[in-house]
Design an enzyme around this catalytic site. Sequence first.
Site, PDB file in Angstrom:
ATOM      1  N   ARG B  36      18.494  51.967  42.546  1.00 34.36           N
ATOM      2  CA  ARG B  36      18.700  51.314  43.857  1.00 34.36           C
ATOM      3  C   ARG B  36      18.033  52.477  45.093  1.00 34.36           C
ATOM      4  NH1 ARG B  36      20.820  45.951  45.450  1.00 34.36           N
ATOM      5  NH2 ARG B  36      21.963  45.237  43.484  1.00 34.36           N
ATOM      6  N   ARG B  40      18.361  49.600  50.277  1.00 33.73           N
ATOM      7  CA  ARG B  40      19.292  49.796  51.360  1.00 33.73           C
ATOM      8  C   ARG B  40      19.719  50.826  52.087  1.00 33.73           C
ATOM      9  NH1 ARG B  40      23.739  47.340  47.301  1.00 33.73           N
ATOM     10  NH2 ARG B  40      22.899  49.442  46.410  1.00 33.73           N
ATOM     11  N   ARG B  49      12.360  45.431  56.233  1.00 37.98           N
ATOM     12  CA  ARG B  49      12.787  44.183  55.908  1.00 37.98           C
ATOM     13  C   ARG B  49      13.325  43.294  57.098  1.00 37.98           C
ATOM     14  NH1 ARG B  49      16.004  43.284  51.704  1.00 37.98           N
ATOM     15  NH2 ARG B  49      16.410  41.290  52.806  1.00 37.98           N
ATOM     16  N   ASP B  85      14.307  42.405  42.011  1.00 35.71           N
ATOM     17  CA  ASP B  85      15.538  41.979  41.668  1.00 35.71           C
ATOM     18  C   ASP B  85      15.552  41.299  40.197  1.00 35.71           C
ATOM     19  OD1 ASP B  85      18.535  41.460  43.226  1.00 35.71           O
ATOM     20  OD2 ASP B  85      17.970  40.108  41.671  1.00 35.71           O
ATOM     21  N   TYR B 160      25.078  35.157  36.160  1.00 39.26           N
ATOM     22  CA  TYR B 160      25.085  34.599  37.340  1.00 39.26           C
ATOM     23  C   TYR B 160      24.469  32.971  37.043  1.00 39.26           C
ATOM     24  CZ  TYR B 160      24.851  39.145  39.446  1.00 39.26           C
ATOM     25  OH  TYR B 160      24.868  40.322  40.138  1.00 39.26           O
TER      26      TYR B 160
END
Lengths: 373, 373
Positions: B36, B40, B49, B85, B160
């Site tokens: 990651r 973020r 973004r 992702d 998921y």
Amino acid sequence: MLPATHPLSDGRTAGSRLVRALRGDRPETLPVWFMRQAGRSLPEYRELRVGTAMLDACLDPALASEITLQPVRRHGVDAGIFFSDIVVPIKLAGVDVEIVPGRGPVLGAPVRSAADVDALGRLEPEALAPITEAVARTVGELGSTPLIGFAGAPFTLAAYLVEGGPSKDHIRARTMMHADPETWSRLLDWAADVSGAFLRAQVLAGASAAQLFDSWVGSLSRADYVGRVAPHSARALGHVTDLGVPRIHFGVGSGEVLADMATVGGHGDAVDAVGVDWRLPLDEAVQRVGAARTVQGNIDPAMLAAPWAVLEAHVRDVVRRGGTARAHVVNLGHGVPPETDPTVLTRVVELVHSLGDGTGLGGTGLGTGSAGA
Amino acid sequence: MLPATHPLSDGRTAGSRLVRALRGDRPETLPVWFMRQAGRSLPEYRELRVGTAMLDACLDPALASEITLQPVRRHGVDAGIFFSDIVVPIKLAGVDVEIVPGRGPVLGAPVRSAADVDALGRLEPEALAPITEAVARTVGELGSTPLIGFAGAPFTLAAYLVEGGPSKDHIRARTMMHADPETWSRLLDWAADVSGAFLRAQVLAGASAAQLFDSWVGSLSRADYVGRVAPHSARALGHVTDLGVPRIHFGVGSGEVLADMATVGGHGDAVDAVGVDWRLPLDEAVQRVGAARTVQGNIDPAMLAAPWAVLEAHVRDVVRRGGTARAHVVNLGHGVPPETDPTVLTRVVELVHSLGDGTGLGGTGLGTGSAGA
């Protein structure tokens, strides 16, 4: 010392399957109960709770007692588990916390600094009156069925306190553990004393066993657990040591620290029983915690929604593997999922009670069952 | 076979620290990157973004490429990780899925029955064009720095798909595994082929290594992993076997199945490297996966917010314990927390690069470091 009128002292529960198994005996019929049996899966519970917030229900002695009794009546389990929540004692100590449906405990303000820890309040003995009253009422109804008291372990409570709510991996709490070990230690001592007082109140009021829930222990390395968490868990459990009730220590994802949970990291008296989630086969867990401990668990909650034949094979496999322990208290590996069909739980109780002392299924634990490949 | 113009074939990345370490060599300087790292924690990422939804960003080749390059420029890490992702390929196969900020992937409808599995679409090769283009652009900019391609493992994707979103313990998915193993197997094969195609597209377009993320593997018993999950992970990895790129297999809370993740349960070719989260000391992980494997990890992400002296001692301890492996790719034990100060990550890279090949710190792994008691 327990009062002479306590169910463990006056003969009501000392011979129960649960207490005997926790103390290391293997009763002729296996004891079984379910974590979170009191609550969400029961329609009679959902009906009772309409219009009452979770923590208000926990602090209403009549309601908490009735909710505790519901699954005992319905399922014929071998123990009641006191209907409450691990955050109840921190609320009683003045922390602004609510349980948000679908989310979990949420705090008004997180506890992240030395000043935040200094500002934490005391849990005054009189604040525990609703707990004492609820337990006393419940025990009066339960007769020879033992009630299990419980409390949250300091780490799991600290995970909520530092994060301010539920979190994945509890990163902020684990940062504090390393960034400010002195404040961390004070916070966990505070949590240990609050949880310990909550547990002691339940036992003195009539609970025949005490379970410490360290739900989030699986997020820790073993070194962190032994060095920075277990001493405080020992402190929490120390609040009931002199009372002589059997003590159960439970965590989720705890395979790497299972032996340390049995000995509480060597920081205090070892517990009588260790709870095992569904990840580790029970015979393997027995090897890790040793012959001096009772095991509790480890039915996979995910199996409760599988067809009965699959669930039955799994329960038999769990019992067979548990036959390698000195004693086994059958339970789930974690709480009852909310969407569980309660008739399935009743059927599991009937099945477990039909399996005798659990050693007749091939106790070498080598059955494959449905959990195998 | 890789194209002759692939960075691994034409000499650009075959001698890089990352590729050498994954293949079992121990370069004179340890390679380091962060799961990651693209995303973020970087202000330049958050700026780019603004106004673009996560999955739209993943499917915009210019944007995905720029985001992938940002942390390589800023931190001087030894690899780029493709910005994407694990649900991108299932979206490209027609599944209605979005990533909800603060929550994660949420599906329009969960996949719970045999009919739901039958209705899953195909991932057409042309749908992968934005991925191929983004990777090609990125590799063109990276020069001798290798790009790592990745995909989600079938179990984690299925968690998921069956739950319809993020879940604790993935109970519904694990119920399907036991309640309807035939449908489960078909679902995981579908996920394996979709993930495998996604991974293959990245490698063919220029990625020099491939990582399979089985983030939720820690919710499984070993028997379930080996019997009902690993065969499908092997199928996913099988999509790139013939290409000869090094393969990394990563999971969280995976201590009990680490050896099985190395061999992919014995169902296919073993991987070159195993990712290790922060729970297990790296020297212990090395013992579990054996001398034939490179390890990757295992800095505790919670340490990134601790004072530098504490973090430095922890990184040195991780590197020292990693000295017992054939090779070590330094990384976090899980993704970069969003609130991480990016200057700390740069400093960790500088520290790791100052530690030589990692065997000069006392490679017996017995240092206590700050992670100890």
